[in-house]
Scaffold this motif. Structure first.
Motif, PDB file in Angstrom:
ATOM      1  N   PRO A 129      35.209  23.209  14.752  1.00  0.00           N
ATOM      2  CA  PRO A 129      35.358  23.903  14.201  1.00  0.00           C
ATOM      3  C   PRO A 129      37.409  23.785  14.311  1.00  0.00           C
ATOM      4  N   VAL A 130      38.346  23.493  13.168  1.00  0.00           N
ATOM      5  CA  VAL A 130      39.583  23.475  13.846  1.00  0.00           C
ATOM      6  C   VAL A 130      39.918  23.589  12.405  1.00  0.00           C
ATOM      7  N   LEU A 131      41.484  24.876  12.532  1.00  0.00           N
ATOM      8  CA  LEU A 131      41.700  26.097  12.111  1.00  0.00           C
ATOM      9  C   LEU A 131      43.194  25.614  11.680  1.00  0.00           C
ATOM     10  N   ILE A 132      43.813  25.216  10.720  1.00  0.00           N
ATOM     11  CA  ILE A 132      44.849  25.324  10.844  1.00  0.00           C
ATOM     12  C   ILE A 132      45.393  25.245   9.272  1.00  0.00           C
ATOM     13  N   THR A 133      46.781  26.339   9.283  1.00  0.00           N
ATOM     14  CA  THR A 133      47.949  26.648   8.013  1.00  0.00           C
ATOM     15  C   THR A 133      48.392  25.613   7.041  1.00  0.00           C
ATOM     16  N   ALA A 134      48.182  26.133   5.806  1.00  0.00           N
ATOM     17  CA  ALA A 134      49.749  24.924   5.159  1.00  0.00           C
ATOM     18  C   ALA A 134      50.385  26.000   4.499  1.00  0.00           C
ATOM     19  N   ALA A 135      51.269  25.673   4.710  1.00  0.00           N
ATOM     20  CA  ALA A 135      52.387  26.411   4.259  1.00  0.00           C
ATOM     21  C   ALA A 135      52.780  25.198   3.154  1.00  0.00           C
ATOM     22  N   GLU A 136      53.248  25.221   1.462  1.00  0.00           N
ATOM     23  CA  GLU A 136      54.040  24.217   0.407  1.00  0.00           C
ATOM     24  C   GLU A 136      54.443  23.244   1.204  1.00  0.00           C
ATOM     25  N   GLU A 137      55.620  24.044   1.796  1.00  0.00           N
ATOM     26  CA  GLU A 137      56.923  23.372   1.758  1.00  0.00           C
ATOM     27  C   GLU A 137      56.641  21.969   3.352  1.00  0.00           C
ATOM     28  N   ARG A 138      55.783  22.697   3.866  1.00  0.00           N
ATOM     29  CA  ARG A 138      54.714  21.599   5.428  1.00  0.00           C
ATOM     30  C   ARG A 138      54.182  21.169   4.944  1.00  0.00           C
ATOM     31  N   LEU A 139      53.601  20.787   3.931  1.00  0.00           N
ATOM     32  CA  LEU A 139      52.154  20.020   3.534  1.00  0.00           C
ATOM     33  C   LEU A 139      52.631  18.494   3.538  1.00  0.00           C
ATOM     34  N   GLY A 140      53.519  18.037   4.369  1.00  0.00           N
ATOM     35  CA  GLY A 140      53.372  17.220   5.141  1.00  0.00           C
ATOM     36  C   GLY A 140      52.711  16.837   6.576  1.00  0.00           C
ATOM     37  N   ALA A 141      52.988  17.751   7.203  1.00  0.00           N
ATOM     38  CA  ALA A 141      53.002  17.796   8.526  1.00  0.00           C
ATOM     39  C   ALA A 141      51.025  18.064   8.608  1.00  0.00           C
ATOM     40  N   VAL A 142      51.104  18.975   7.876  1.00  0.00           N
ATOM     41  CA  VAL A 142      49.260  19.817   7.894  1.00  0.00           C
ATOM     42  C   VAL A 142      48.731  17.956   7.954  1.00  0.00           C
ATOM     43  N   VAL A 143      49.228  17.577   6.179  1.00  0.00           N
ATOM     44  CA  VAL A 143      48.740  15.971   6.560  1.00  0.00           C
ATOM     45  C   VAL A 143      48.247  15.141   7.904  1.00  0.00           C
ATOM     46  N   ALA A 144      49.550  14.769   8.433  1.00  0.00           N
ATOM     47  CA  ALA A 144      49.755  14.381   9.964  1.00  0.00           C
ATOM     48  C   ALA A 144      48.698  14.867  10.467  1.00  0.00           C
ATOM     49  N   ALA A 145      48.921  16.047  10.540  1.00  0.00           N
ATOM     50  CA  ALA A 145      47.935  16.522  11.307  1.00  0.00           C
ATOM     51  C   ALA A 145      46.599  16.300  11.602  1.00  0.00           C
ATOM     52  N   MET A 146      46.059  17.142  10.581  1.00  0.00           N
ATOM     53  CA  MET A 146      45.125  16.331  10.237  1.00  0.00           C
ATOM     54  C   MET A 146      44.262  15.290  10.602  1.00  0.00           C
ATOM     55  N   ASN A 147      45.532  13.818  10.077  1.00  0.00           N
ATOM     56  CA  ASN A 147      45.058  12.759  10.482  1.00  0.00           C
ATOM     57  C   ASN A 147      45.025  12.451  11.603  1.00  0.00           C
ATOM     58  N   SER A 148      45.889  12.791  11.971  1.00  0.00           N
ATOM     59  CA  SER A 148      45.735  12.415  13.976  1.00  0.00           C
ATOM     60  C   SER A 148      44.220  13.384  14.648  1.00  0.00           C
ATOM     61  N   VAL A 149      44.145  14.251  13.632  1.00  0.00           N
ATOM     62  CA  VAL A 149      42.772  14.699  14.667  1.00  0.00           C
ATOM     63  C   VAL A 149      41.601  14.140  14.044  1.00  0.00           C
ATOM     64  N   TYR A 150      41.338  13.540  12.850  1.00  0.00           N
ATOM     65  CA  TYR A 150      40.348  12.419  12.713  1.00  0.00           C
ATOM     66  C   TYR A 150      40.494  11.543  12.754  1.00  0.00           C
ATOM     67  N   GLN A 151      41.189  10.464  13.118  1.00  0.00           N
ATOM     68  CA  GLN A 151      41.294   9.981  13.358  1.00  0.00           C
ATOM     69  C   GLN A 151      40.736   9.625  14.763  1.00  0.00           C
ATOM     70  N   ASN A 152      41.709  10.185  15.433  1.00  0.00           N
ATOM     71  CA  ASN A 152      41.602   9.532  17.037  1.00  0.00           C
ATOM     72  C   ASN A 152      39.979  10.789  17.551  1.00  0.00           C
ATOM     73  N   SER A 153      39.125  10.655  16.650  1.00  0.00           N
ATOM     74  CA  SER A 153      38.127  11.158  17.021  1.00  0.00           C
ATOM     75  C   SER A 153      37.013  11.153  16.994  1.00  0.00           C
ATOM     76  N   LYS A 154      35.715  11.036  16.873  1.00  0.00           N
ATOM     77  CA  LYS A 154      34.692  10.781  16.364  1.00  0.00           C
ATOM     78  C   LYS A 154      33.835  12.094  16.175  1.00  0.00           C
ATOM     79  N   ALA A 155      34.014  13.128  17.437  1.00  0.00           N
ATOM     80  CA  ALA A 155      33.732  14.101  16.725  1.00  0.00           C
ATOM     81  C   ALA A 155      33.186  14.697  14.481  1.00  0.00           C
ATOM     82  N   ASN A 156      32.821  15.744  14.560  1.00  0.00           N
ATOM     83  CA  ASN A 156      31.799  16.099  13.790  1.00  0.00           C
ATOM     84  C   ASN A 156      33.306  17.337  13.771  1.00  0.00           C
ATOM     85  N   VAL A 157      34.047  17.119  13.150  1.00  0.00           N
ATOM     86  CA  VAL A 157      35.569  18.006  13.149  1.00  0.00           C
ATOM     87  C   VAL A 157      35.416  18.628  11.310  1.00  0.00           C
TER      88      VAL A 157
END
Length: 367
Positions: free
Chosen positions: A66-94
């Motif tokens: 489980p990974v928790l992250i917050t998403a403010a509308e004006e910073r959604l690009g940051a959230v998407v980039a962070a999630m993408n980096s976690v997902y693409q760099n791991s084989k885990a069931n995130v």
């Protein structure tokens, strides 16, 4: 011709006939597959190489992280980039828990569903700002700095009730290592959380002179106040950064950490316990009090920070930044802005906004 020779000839003829039938069946099967998906090429059933999409899903079974992250509308690009980096760099069931406000849900769902993150497992939880009533100073300056979502980390067990352990990440981060390694951070018995200390060798390189003593407790708390004195904490104790947390949620619940944090927030509204040199976060002081000498350590390379400050560009080498497992642009200069250090390390994980509303600011784009 002897009977033995006749039998051999018959066996050879049967073998040839069998091979012809097998060949025709395989050719017919490949034709069928080709007709159903002409762009996919010829795929035979005995080929072992799976498509990247299929293999990706196959290796993501097993224990959920489980990974928790917050998403403010004006910073959604940051959230998407962070999630993408976690997902693409791991084989885990995130599995992501995204805490946001009501008016951001549709925008967030659209961005995720129409990009390469459409296969990511996530749930959206709505943060209720009324939780903070009576817990934040009414000082206009404080209210301006107090973004409600920054307090979501105080309520981790409420947002991930089924989990025994979880990771919290700020949105201004990029993960370059396998998140499984961070998740397996060892927490000592009785510790509800692990953080990276601000005096560790990695973050010390990014310490900013002249901005207050932000690597120890006196930079966040007013040690002249009686409530702070009574705690017996040492003012020069190394502080920690709560932008990355590995939490033992069972201990968090048992020790009622959330209630303890809320108590200190409420007391601060009455007695003004925070240091006047406080830099950028009013969420850090309650955590420093509650977890004083009661937290475990995260590997410094799993929280390389200060990339959002004016001095980080001079203090970090590009080789060091590339070797880091997790990068954090805490500070005023975010990687989607014009003046950030190492924004190229963020850019490669950013996924453009399908609506075109969120656009990173780059120098060359302005010229």
């Amino acid at each position: 011709m002897t009977m033995r020779k006749v039998n051999v000839v018959i066996l050879l003829l049967l073998a040839v006939a069998f091979l012809i039938i097998v060949q025709r069946n395989l050719l017919n099967l490949s034709d069928i597959l080709h007709k159903e998906n002409p762009d996919a090429g010829m795929i035979l059933p005995f080929e072992t190489e799976l498509s990247p999409e299929l293999s990706l899903e196959l290796v993501r079974k097993g224990e959920e992280i489980p990974v928790l992250i917050t998403a403010a509308e004006e910073r959604l690009g940051a959230v998407v980039a962070a999630m993408n980096s976690v997902y693409q760099n791991s084989k885990a069931n995130v599995v992501f828990t995204i805490v946001t406000l009501n008016d951001t849900v549709d925008y967030l769902n659209m961005w995720l569903s129409k990009t390469r993150l459409k296969n990511v497992k996530y749930k959206i939880v709505i943060f209720k700002p009324e939780l903070l009533n009576g817990k934040i100073s009414k000082d206009p300056q404080i209210l301006e700095a107090a973004k409600p979502l920054t307090f979501a980390r105080f309520y981790l067990p409420a947002y991930i009730p089924e989990a025994e352990k979880a990771i919290y990440l700020d949105d201004d981060i990029i993960v370059q290592g396998d998140i499984q390694e961070l998740y397996e951070t060892n927490l000592k018995p009785g510790h509800a959380a692990a953080f990276s200390d601000d005096c560790d060798s990695a973050s010390a390189k990014g310490f900013i002179r002249g901005a207050g003593n932000q690597n120890n407790y006196i930079g966040f708390l007013d040690f002249r106040k009686e409530a702070i004195k009574k705690l017996g904490m040492r003012a020069n104790t190394c502080s920690f950064n709560p932008g990355v947390i590995v939490a033992n949620l069972t201990e968090w619940r048992n020790q009622n950490i959330t209630r303890q944090l809320e108590d200190w927030m409420e007391l601060n509204t009455q007695e003004d316990l925070y240091s006047k040199t406080l830099a950028e976060s009013i969420t850090t002081p309650p955590l420093l009090i509650v977890f004083y000498k009661r937290h475990s350590m995260i590997d410094p390379m799993w929280h390389v920070r200060h990339l959002g400050t004016t001095g980080a560009g001079n203090r970090y080498s590009s080789q060091f930044v590339k070797a880091a497992k997790l990068l954090h642009w805490n500070g005023h200069y975010k990687p989607w802005g014009r003046t950030s250090s190492f924004s190229d390390m963020w850019d490669k994980w950013f996924i453009p906004d399908p609506t075109g509303k969120f656009n990173p600011v780059r120098k060359q784009a302005e010229e």
